[in-house]
Structure formats: C-alpha cells, structure tokens
Design a protein around this motif. Structure first.
Motif, mmCIF file in Angstrom:
data_model
loop_
_atom_site.group_PDB
_atom_site.id
_atom_site.type_symbol
_atom_site.label_atom_id
_atom_site.label_comp_id
_atom_site.label_asym_id
_atom_site.label_seq_id
_atom_site.Cartn_x
_atom_site.Cartn_y
_atom_site.Cartn_z
ATOM 1 N N SER A 180 0.810 -1.219 0.000
ATOM 2 C CA SER A 180 0.000 0.000 0.000
ATOM 3 C C SER A 180 0.843 1.270 0.000
ATOM 4 O O SER A 180 0.326 2.349 0.268
ATOM 5 N N ASP A 181 2.125 1.140 -0.262
ATOM 6 C CA ASP A 181 3.034 2.297 -0.336
ATOM 7 C C ASP A 181 3.064 3.126 0.951
ATOM 8 O O ASP A 181 3.164 4.342 0.919
ATOM 9 N N LEU A 182 2.971 2.454 2.074
ATOM 10 C CA LEU A 182 3.022 3.129 3.364
ATOM 11 C C LEU A 182 4.453 3.585 3.633
ATOM 12 O O LEU A 182 5.410 2.856 3.348
ATOM 13 N N GLU A 183 4.609 4.784 4.154
ATOM 14 C CA GLU A 183 5.937 5.332 4.449
ATOM 15 C C GLU A 183 6.665 4.455 5.454
ATOM 16 O O GLU A 183 6.051 3.881 6.354
ATOM 17 N N ARG A 184 7.985 4.393 5.306
ATOM 18 C CA ARG A 184 8.807 3.543 6.190
ATOM 19 C C ARG A 184 8.611 3.864 7.668
ATOM 20 O O ARG A 184 8.566 2.970 8.506
ATOM 21 N N GLU A 185 8.523 5.141 7.975
ATOM 22 C CA GLU A 185 8.360 5.531 9.378
ATOM 23 C C GLU A 185 7.037 5.004 9.943
ATOM 24 O O GLU A 185 6.989 4.520 11.066
ATOM 25 N N ALA A 186 5.975 5.075 9.161
ATOM 26 C CA ALA A 186 4.680 4.568 9.609
ATOM 27 C C ALA A 186 4.731 3.049 9.787
ATOM 28 O O ALA A 186 4.175 2.517 10.743
ATOM 29 N N VAL A 187 5.410 2.358 8.878
ATOM 30 C CA VAL A 187 5.574 0.902 8.996
ATOM 31 C C VAL A 187 6.319 0.577 10.292
ATOM 32 O O VAL A 187 5.906 -0.301 11.051
ATOM 33 N N ALA A 188 7.396 1.301 10.550
ATOM 34 C CA ALA A 188 8.188 1.055 11.762
ATOM 35 C C ALA A 188 7.352 1.309 13.023
ATOM 36 O O ALA A 188 7.400 0.520 13.975
ATOM 37 N N ASP A 189 6.587 2.398 13.024
ATOM 38 C CA ASP A 189 5.730 2.705 14.176
ATOM 39 C C ASP A 189 4.715 1.594 14.419
ATOM 40 O O ASP A 189 4.507 1.150 15.554
ATOM 41 N N LEU A 190 4.069 1.141 13.354
ATOM 42 C CA LEU A 190 3.067 0.084 13.482
ATOM 43 C C LEU A 190 3.687 -1.231 13.939
ATOM 44 O O LEU A 190 3.088 -1.953 14.745
ATOM 45 N N LYS A 191 4.874 -1.545 13.458
ATOM 46 C CA LYS A 191 5.537 -2.786 13.887
ATOM 47 C C LYS A 191 5.745 -2.792 15.398
ATOM 48 O O LYS A 191 5.451 -3.777 16.077
ATOM 49 N N VAL A 192 6.250 -1.689 15.925
ATOM 50 C CA VAL A 192 6.522 -1.620 17.360
ATOM 51 C C VAL A 192 5.210 -1.622 18.155
ATOM 52 O O VAL A 192 5.074 -2.355 19.139
ATOM 53 N N ALA A 193 4.239 -0.824 17.724
ATOM 54 C CA ALA A 193 2.969 -0.743 18.451
ATOM 55 C C ALA A 193 2.252 -2.092 18.488
ATOM 56 O O ALA A 193 1.776 -2.526 19.538
ATOM 57 N N VAL A 194 2.201 -2.776 17.350
ATOM 58 C CA VAL A 194 1.513 -4.070 17.301
ATOM 59 C C VAL A 194 2.293 -5.117 18.082
ATOM 60 O O VAL A 194 1.709 -5.958 18.766
ATOM 61 N N SER A 195 3.609 -5.069 18.030
ATOM 62 C CA SER A 195 4.422 -5.991 18.825
ATOM 63 C C SER A 195 4.150 -5.803 20.320
ATOM 64 O O SER A 195 4.021 -6.773 21.061
ATOM 65 N N GLU A 196 4.067 -4.555 20.757
ATOM 66 C CA GLU A 196 3.757 -4.266 22.164
ATOM 67 C C GLU A 196 2.370 -4.806 22.531
ATOM 68 O O GLU A 196 2.193 -5.389 23.597
ATOM 69 N N ALA A 197 1.408 -4.598 21.643
ATOM 70 C CA ALA A 197 0.050 -5.078 21.914
ATOM 71 C C ALA A 197 0.024 -6.602 22.006
ATOM 72 O O ALA A 197 -0.579 -7.160 22.922
ATOM 73 N N CYS A 198 0.687 -7.272 21.071
ATOM 74 C CA CYS A 198 0.737 -8.741 21.102
ATOM 75 C C CYS A 198 1.428 -9.234 22.369
ATOM 76 O O CYS A 198 0.950 -10.154 23.036
ATOM 77 N N ALA A 199 2.556 -8.632 22.677
ATOM 78 C CA ALA A 199 3.337 -9.059 23.838
ATOM 79 C C ALA A 199 2.544 -8.936 25.137
ATOM 80 O O ALA A 199 2.739 -9.713 26.069
ATOM 81 N N ALA A 200 1.631 -7.986 25.171
ATOM 82 C CA ALA A 200 0.836 -7.784 26.376
ATOM 83 C C ALA A 200 -0.065 -8.974 26.694
ATOM 84 O O ALA A 200 -0.383 -9.226 27.853
ATOM 85 N N PHE A 201 -0.468 -9.716 25.679
ATOM 86 C CA PHE A 201 -1.376 -10.844 25.892
ATOM 87 C C PHE A 201 -0.647 -12.145 26.234
ATOM 88 O O PHE A 201 -1.276 -13.097 26.678
ATOM 89 N N ILE A 202 0.639 -12.200 26.021
ATOM 90 C CA ILE A 202 1.379 -13.447 26.190
ATOM 91 C C ILE A 202 1.379 -13.960 27.629
ATOM 92 O O ILE A 202 1.083 -15.135 27.852
ATOM 93 N N PRO A 203 1.672 -13.134 28.639
ATOM 94 C CA PRO A 203 1.660 -13.680 30.013
ATOM 95 C C PRO A 203 0.299 -14.231 30.427
ATOM 96 O O PRO A 203 0.215 -15.236 31.122
ATOM 97 N N VAL A 204 -0.769 -13.588 29.998
ATOM 98 C CA VAL A 204 -2.117 -14.036 30.334
ATOM 99 C C VAL A 204 -2.404 -15.368 29.649
ATOM 100 O O VAL A 204 -2.905 -16.313 30.257
ATOM 101 N N ALA A 205 -2.071 -15.469 28.366
ATOM 102 C CA ALA A 205 -2.365 -16.675 27.586
ATOM 103 C C ALA A 205 -1.564 -17.880 28.065
ATOM 104 O O ALA A 205 -2.040 -19.009 27.999
ATOM 105 N N ARG A 206 -0.360 -17.645 28.561
ATOM 106 C CA ARG A 206 0.462 -18.762 29.051
ATOM 107 C C ARG A 206 -0.169 -19.451 30.242
ATOM 108 O O ARG A 206 0.054 -20.625 30.478
ATOM 109 N N ARG A 207 -0.964 -18.702 30.994
ATOM 110 C CA ARG A 207 -1.618 -19.280 32.167
ATOM 111 C C ARG A 207 -2.877 -20.055 31.793
ATOM 112 O O ARG A 207 -3.470 -20.711 32.634
ATOM 113 N N SER A 208 -3.293 -19.950 30.531
ATOM 114 C CA SER A 208 -4.502 -20.643 30.077
ATOM 115 C C SER A 208 -4.178 -22.080 29.727
ATOM 116 O O SER A 208 -3.062 -22.413 29.370
#
Length: 140
Positions: free
Chosen positions: A42-70
């Motif tokens: 979609s021709d997204l600017e590199r900076e926006a791609v980098a921002d989204l990578k970090v933000a989504v990684s943080e969001a995903c990582a937040a669920f990992i400790p909870v899911a491990r207890r399931s």
C-alpha cells in the motif's frame, strides 16, 4: 464515517488481513512481517511501517503472560484493516486484560504509553468474551 462506509472502503482497497498466532513470543514476529508486506503493497511510508511494527508488537506481547496461564495456551488474533486514510489494527487475546506494565485497563502503563506514542488512537475493551486493543494510524 459509519460502519457501512468502512466495509465498502475495505472492499475497494482489498486490504483486510486476519492473522491468528499462538500466544508465544516466538510468533510475534509474524505480525511484524505482515505489517511490512501490507505496508509495501500500500506504499506506506517507512516511518509509519516502523511505528506500526513496534505498536503491534507491544500489543501482542501484552497478551502473552495471560495466555500462558490458560489451558490450553491461548491465541492472539490480529486484524489489519487498511483504508485509504488510515490503518486500523485490532489485537485480540484472553479476556483478562493484558499485562501492559502490570496494570488493569483503568490505569496507565508503559506498554500503553509506547503504543499511544506511535499511533493516533488506542481503544481497549472487552469483545466477544476476549479483550481487544484497537490501534489507529492516520495516513498523511
């Protein structure tokens, strides 16, 4: 913009991707790869791609400790909706709120602070028996 307009916009762009991964740190990189691929398409600017990578990684990582207890271990679902003027990424995991900095949904945390600094809007709340973090990045 209403729900029907959003669905129509996605249909025109053809950019709706759903990724479900095991709630393990080893798989969070797949979300980053999906963002890179969609960003290139979609021709997204590199900076926006980098921002989204970090933000989504943080969001995903937040669920990992909870899911491990399931039992069995949980999954994380990531829904990417790419519009002409914004990206909407919804990360969904276990109902117990993710451990973004070890606080509940009513408090501030380092994880939410990082996410908030990288995207334009962040919403969190229950969704269909799970917990969802919705991140919005407006495009120039």
């Amino acid at each position: 913009m209403g729900q029907a307009a959003e669905v129509d916009d996605i249909a025109v762009r053809g950019q709706r991707v759903r990724l479900t991964i095991p709630a393990k740190a080893d798989y969070v990189g797949l979300s980053r790869l999906a963002i890179a691929a969609l960003g290139a398409r979609s021709d997204l600017e590199r900076e926006a791609v980098a921002d989204l990578k970090v933000a989504v990684s943080e969001a995903c990582a937040a669920f990992i400790p909870v899911a491990r207890r399931s039992s069995p271990p949980g999954e994380i679902e990531i829904l990417f909706d790419v519009f002409t003027d914004r990206w909407v990424v919804t990360v969904t995991g276990e109902q117990v709120f993710a451990e973004l900095g070890g606080v509940t949904e009513t408090g501030d945390s380092l994880g939410l602070t990082i996410i908030g600094a990288l995207v334009d809007e962040v919403e969190s709340g229950p969704r269909e028996g799970k917990w969802a973090l919705t991140l919005v990045k407006h495009l120039p």
